[in-house]
Design a protein around this motif. Structure first.
Motif, short mmCIF file in Angstrom:
data_model
loop_
_atom_site.label_atom_id
_atom_site.label_comp_id
_atom_site.label_asym_id
_atom_site.label_seq_id
_atom_site.Cartn_x
_atom_site.Cartn_y
_atom_site.Cartn_z
N UNK A 154 0.86 -1.19 0.00
CA UNK A 154 0.00 0.00 0.00
C UNK A 154 0.90 1.24 0.00
N UNK A 155 0.61 2.18 -0.91
CA UNK A 155 1.42 3.39 -1.01
C UNK A 155 1.14 4.33 0.15
N UNK A 156 2.16 5.07 0.55
CA UNK A 156 1.96 6.17 1.49
C UNK A 156 1.55 7.36 0.62
N UNK A 157 0.27 7.58 0.50
CA UNK A 157 -0.24 8.57 -0.43
C UNK A 157 -0.81 7.83 -1.63
N UNK A 158 -0.82 8.48 -2.79
CA UNK A 158 -1.34 7.83 -3.98
C UNK A 158 -0.72 8.46 -5.22
N UNK A 159 -0.92 7.80 -6.35
CA UNK A 159 -0.48 8.34 -7.64
C UNK A 159 -1.70 8.96 -8.28
N UNK A 160 -1.63 10.25 -8.54
CA UNK A 160 -2.78 10.97 -9.10
C UNK A 160 -2.49 11.38 -10.54
N UNK A 161 -3.45 12.02 -11.16
CA UNK A 161 -3.35 12.45 -12.56
C UNK A 161 -2.13 13.36 -12.75
N UNK A 162 -1.92 14.26 -11.81
CA UNK A 162 -0.80 15.21 -11.92
C UNK A 162 0.54 14.48 -12.02
N UNK A 163 0.72 13.42 -11.23
CA UNK A 163 1.97 12.64 -11.27
C UNK A 163 2.18 12.00 -12.64
N UNK A 164 1.10 11.49 -13.22
CA UNK A 164 1.19 10.85 -14.54
C UNK A 164 1.51 11.87 -15.62
N UNK A 165 0.89 13.04 -15.54
CA UNK A 165 1.16 14.10 -16.52
C UNK A 165 2.62 14.53 -16.44
N UNK A 166 3.14 14.72 -15.22
CA UNK A 166 4.54 15.13 -15.05
C UNK A 166 5.49 14.08 -15.63
N UNK A 167 5.19 12.80 -15.40
CA UNK A 167 6.06 11.73 -15.91
C UNK A 167 6.02 11.68 -17.44
N UNK A 168 4.84 11.84 -18.02
CA UNK A 168 4.72 11.79 -19.49
C UNK A 168 5.37 13.01 -20.14
N UNK A 169 5.21 14.18 -19.53
CA UNK A 169 5.83 15.39 -20.07
C UNK A 169 7.35 15.29 -19.97
N UNK A 170 7.85 14.72 -18.87
CA UNK A 170 9.30 14.51 -18.72
C UNK A 170 9.83 13.56 -19.79
N UNK A 171 8.97 12.64 -20.25
CA UNK A 171 9.34 11.71 -21.33
C UNK A 171 9.27 12.37 -22.70
N UNK A 172 8.74 13.60 -22.76
CA UNK A 172 8.67 14.32 -24.03
C UNK A 172 7.35 14.21 -24.76
N UNK A 173 6.28 13.85 -24.06
CA UNK A 173 4.96 13.74 -24.68
C UNK A 173 4.12 14.96 -24.30
N UNK B 271 0.91 15.98 -23.14
CA UNK B 271 -0.31 15.47 -22.53
C UNK B 271 -0.83 16.49 -21.54
N UNK B 272 -2.13 16.70 -21.57
CA UNK B 272 -2.78 17.65 -20.69
C UNK B 272 -3.46 16.89 -19.54
N UNK B 273 -3.64 17.57 -18.43
CA UNK B 273 -4.26 16.96 -17.26
C UNK B 273 -5.67 16.42 -17.58
N UNK B 274 -6.40 17.14 -18.41
CA UNK B 274 -7.77 16.74 -18.73
C UNK B 274 -7.82 15.52 -19.65
#
Length: 196
Positions: A88-107, A109-112
């Motif tokens: 179980x994570x301490x906290x959670x993975x939210x949309x913002x985390x996924x957007x940051x990871x995808x943008x860091x990869x060069x894609x 992607x918007x939050x919406x």
């Protein structure tokens, strides 16, 4: 409230459809985001006059989204998070985390555009839907782990939590003496003979 759709809306209809929706959905979502117009005579005339331009704009946006979807095809994102021993994570993975990871990869992607039904709260592999356009969606693999090594194992298909809790049959086992009194410490006869 009756509205004319200016773009395809999932579970409602396509461009130009006149649909009946709840007032709040129209006022709070469709109208402010320019996804629809109120269905009155003046707006129907405006829509018909601009129909070709609206359809052409939608086709151009769809083409751009399809090109971006090709770059996202088969993409896997690894997120390292702290978790308990049960995964179980301490906290959670939210949309913002996924957007940051995808943008860091060069894609681009918007939050919406990220469709996450509920936050990710445990380590593991997840498929997350990305809606780049109302008619173009793709799936991104999200690998949530405690360390890069664990992420690598999960990517290869190993269930890290199951393997962590597997019982080790070849490990240490204690001899059981059925004649021993409760609480008595087992004696090693060989060591006593060596001392005696």
């Amino acid at each position: 409230m009756d509205v004319i759709l200016l773009e395809r809306v999932e579970k409602l209809g396509a461009i130009g459809d006149v649909v009946k929706v709840k007032d709040g959905f129209a006022r709070n979502f469709l109208l402010p985001r320019k996804k629809a117009l109120r269905a009155n005579e003046a707006n129907k005339k405006v829509f018909e006059a601009n129909r070709e331009r609206i359809v052409a704009d939608n086709a151009a946006r769809r083409t751009d989204a399809e090109a971006e979807a090709k770059t996202l095809e088969g993409v896997s994102v690894t997120l390292i998070r702290q978790s308990s021993n049960t995964g179980q994570l301490y906290g959670s993975v939210a949309v913002r985390d996924l957007v940051e990871a995808l943008v860091a990869d060069g894609h681009k992607v918007d939050k919406s555009q990220i469709v996450l039904d509920r936050p990710i709260k445990a380590i593991g592999l997840y498929d997350v839907k990305v809606a780049l356009h109302p008619e173009v969606t793709t799936v991104v693999k999200v690998n949530v782990a405690r360390s890069p090594e664990e992420a690598e194992m999960q990517a290869q298909g190993v269930d890290v939590m199951a393997s962590m809790f597997e019982r080790d049959d070849a490990g240490f086992t204690e001899d059981y003496d059925p004649n021993a009194e409760p609480g008595e410490i087992a004696r090693d006869d060989a060591s006593e003979e060596a001392q005696g």
